[in-house]
Design a protein around this motif. Structure first.
Motif, short mmCIF file in Angstrom:
data_model
loop_
_atom_site.label_atom_id
_atom_site.label_comp_id
_atom_site.label_asym_id
_atom_site.label_seq_id
_atom_site.Cartn_x
_atom_site.Cartn_y
_atom_site.Cartn_z
N PHE A 142 0.84 -1.19 0.00
CA PHE A 142 0.00 0.00 0.00
C PHE A 142 0.88 1.25 0.00
N SER A 143 0.39 2.31 -0.64
CA SER A 143 1.07 3.60 -0.60
C SER A 143 0.03 4.71 -0.52
N PHE A 144 0.26 5.66 0.38
CA PHE A 144 -0.63 6.81 0.52
C PHE A 144 0.17 8.11 0.48
N GLY A 145 1.18 8.13 -0.36
CA GLY A 145 1.98 9.33 -0.52
C GLY A 145 3.35 9.23 0.12
N ALA A 146 4.17 10.25 -0.14
CA ALA A 146 5.57 10.23 0.28
C ALA A 146 5.72 10.18 1.80
N ALA A 147 4.89 10.93 2.53
CA ALA A 147 5.00 10.95 4.00
C ALA A 147 4.72 9.57 4.58
N TYR A 148 3.70 8.90 4.04
CA TYR A 148 3.38 7.54 4.48
C TYR A 148 4.53 6.59 4.16
N ASP A 149 5.01 6.64 2.92
CA ASP A 149 6.09 5.72 2.52
C ASP A 149 7.33 5.91 3.40
N SER A 150 7.66 7.15 3.72
CA SER A 150 8.83 7.43 4.55
C SER A 150 8.64 6.89 5.96
N ALA A 151 7.45 7.10 6.53
CA ALA A 151 7.18 6.61 7.89
C ALA A 151 7.22 5.09 7.94
N ILE A 152 6.67 4.42 6.92
CA ILE A 152 6.68 2.96 6.88
C ILE A 152 8.11 2.44 6.80
N ALA A 153 8.93 3.08 5.99
CA ALA A 153 10.33 2.65 5.87
C ALA A 153 11.07 2.79 7.21
N THR A 154 10.78 3.88 7.94
CA THR A 154 11.42 4.10 9.24
C THR A 154 10.96 3.06 10.25
N LEU A 155 9.66 2.79 10.29
CA LEU A 155 9.14 1.79 11.22
C LEU A 155 9.68 0.40 10.90
N ARG A 156 9.81 0.10 9.62
CA ARG A 156 10.39 -1.20 9.24
C ARG A 156 11.82 -1.32 9.73
N GLN A 157 12.58 -0.26 9.57
CA GLN A 157 13.98 -0.26 10.01
C GLN A 157 14.08 -0.41 11.53
N ARG A 158 13.12 0.16 12.24
CA ARG A 158 13.13 0.10 13.70
C ARG A 158 12.43 -1.14 14.24
N GLN A 159 12.01 -2.02 13.35
CA GLN A 159 11.34 -3.26 13.72
C GLN A 159 10.06 -3.00 14.52
N ARG A 160 9.33 -1.99 14.09
CA ARG A 160 8.05 -1.65 14.71
C ARG A 160 6.91 -1.76 13.71
N LEU A 161 7.10 -2.64 12.73
CA LEU A 161 6.13 -2.75 11.65
C LEU A 161 5.79 -4.22 11.40
N ILE A 162 4.48 -4.49 11.29
CA ILE A 162 4.00 -5.80 10.84
C ILE A 162 3.36 -5.58 9.47
N GLU A 163 3.75 -6.39 8.50
CA GLU A 163 3.20 -6.25 7.15
C GLU A 163 2.40 -7.50 6.80
N GLU A 164 1.16 -7.28 6.42
CA GLU A 164 0.24 -8.36 6.08
C GLU A 164 -0.08 -8.33 4.59
N ALA A 165 -0.56 -9.45 4.09
CA ALA A 165 -0.86 -9.56 2.66
C ALA A 165 -2.13 -8.82 2.27
N ASP A 166 -3.05 -8.63 3.22
CA ASP A 166 -4.32 -7.98 2.90
C ASP A 166 -4.92 -7.38 4.16
#
Length: 272
Positions: A142-166
């Protein structure tokens, strides 16, 4: 003129205008992934708001859309490789702009979604990132713009993100307490909860909060520049844009969703 008559005239006008368009030169390959009430599959047949819209466009233009189910993670790969003629639904990203032509159909706004928590919620992505124990669950891709994409990348790097298929996986992760919240267009999660009886009780617990960085933006579809010629793109662009401008797509959204559930997350394109 009452609303029903006005809606009928708009639909008639849309069909008449679309019928004037040329046929597509070949059947169109449209892989799709389930996404709440927007796209679903029953016995292998595509159902929901966008398949309905495409079938109506097919009737009026005599274009043929071959819709079939694929995992969401494969959609972008197929589109990038020129093996998908349409990417629908989709928001704009620079990577997609490089290989496709965007056709806006509706306006959407992503929000912070939680389940009946009394705890204070972040008012911005920046505030969310500043809380070291705040974990999100999102739909992969999913993408909702640059601010969202940047925040998701940061959370992934900090291991604070769960990513689901749907969105179903997101709802289950929230129910199990694996994450504090998700960020997506509320209508996606609402639609998922509506069509899955196991998850429907979560509707009463859903809390929707805006985030400062995430405003309204266009959502729609991409036409492939790699697999479609200009003539086919022009035919599709005109017919699909007319479906949006006539109000038909907005009508489909309102018919499918619970009354009053769309206002904070989705609205028709502004009148030119």
């Amino acid at each position: 003129m009452n609303a029903r008559v006005r809606s009928g005239l708009l639909l008639w006008g849309w069909l008449a205008a679309a019928a004037a368009q040329a046929d597509c030169t070949r059947p169109l390959n449209v892989p799709m992934a389930s996404i709440g009430l927007s796209v679903s599959f029953e016995d292998g047949q595509a159902q929901g708001i966008y398949p309905t819209m495409l079938r109506e466009v097919a009737t009026s233009t005599r274009c043929q859309f071959e819709m079939h189910k694929v995992p969401r993670a494969r959609l972008q790969t197929l589109f990038d490789a020129g093996q998908a003629d349409l990417l629908i639904p989709a928001s704009t990203t620079p990577a997609r702009d490089a290989v496709g032509e965007f056709v806006p159909l509706i306006q959407v706004r992503a929000s912070l979604l939680t389940l009946d928590s009394d705890a204070p919620v972040p008012r911005s992505l920046a505030e969310l990132l500043a809380q070291p124990d705040y974990k999100l669950v999102v739909v992969r891709g999913f993408s909702f713009g640059a601010a969202y994409d940047s925040a998701i990348a940061t959370l992934r790097q900090r291991q604070r993100l769960i990513e689901e298929a749907d969105a179903s996986g997101v709802a289950r992760a929230l129910r199990q307490g694996l994450a504090r919240a998700t960020v997506m267009t509320a209508s996606i999660l609402v639609g998922t909860l509506v069509i899955e009886p196991e998850l429907t009780p979560l509707l009463k617990r859903l809390r929707i909060e805006p985030l400062e960085e995430l405003g309204w933006h266009a959502s729609g579809l991409y036409l492939s520049r790699r697999s479609l010629g200009e003539a086919d793109r022009r035919t599709l662009r005109l017919a699909l844009s007319q479906a949006a401008r006539s109000g038909r797509l907005w009508q489909l959204f309102n018919e499918a969703h619970p009354p009053g559930s769309l206002g904070v997350s989705i609205r028709p394109l502004p009148t030119p």
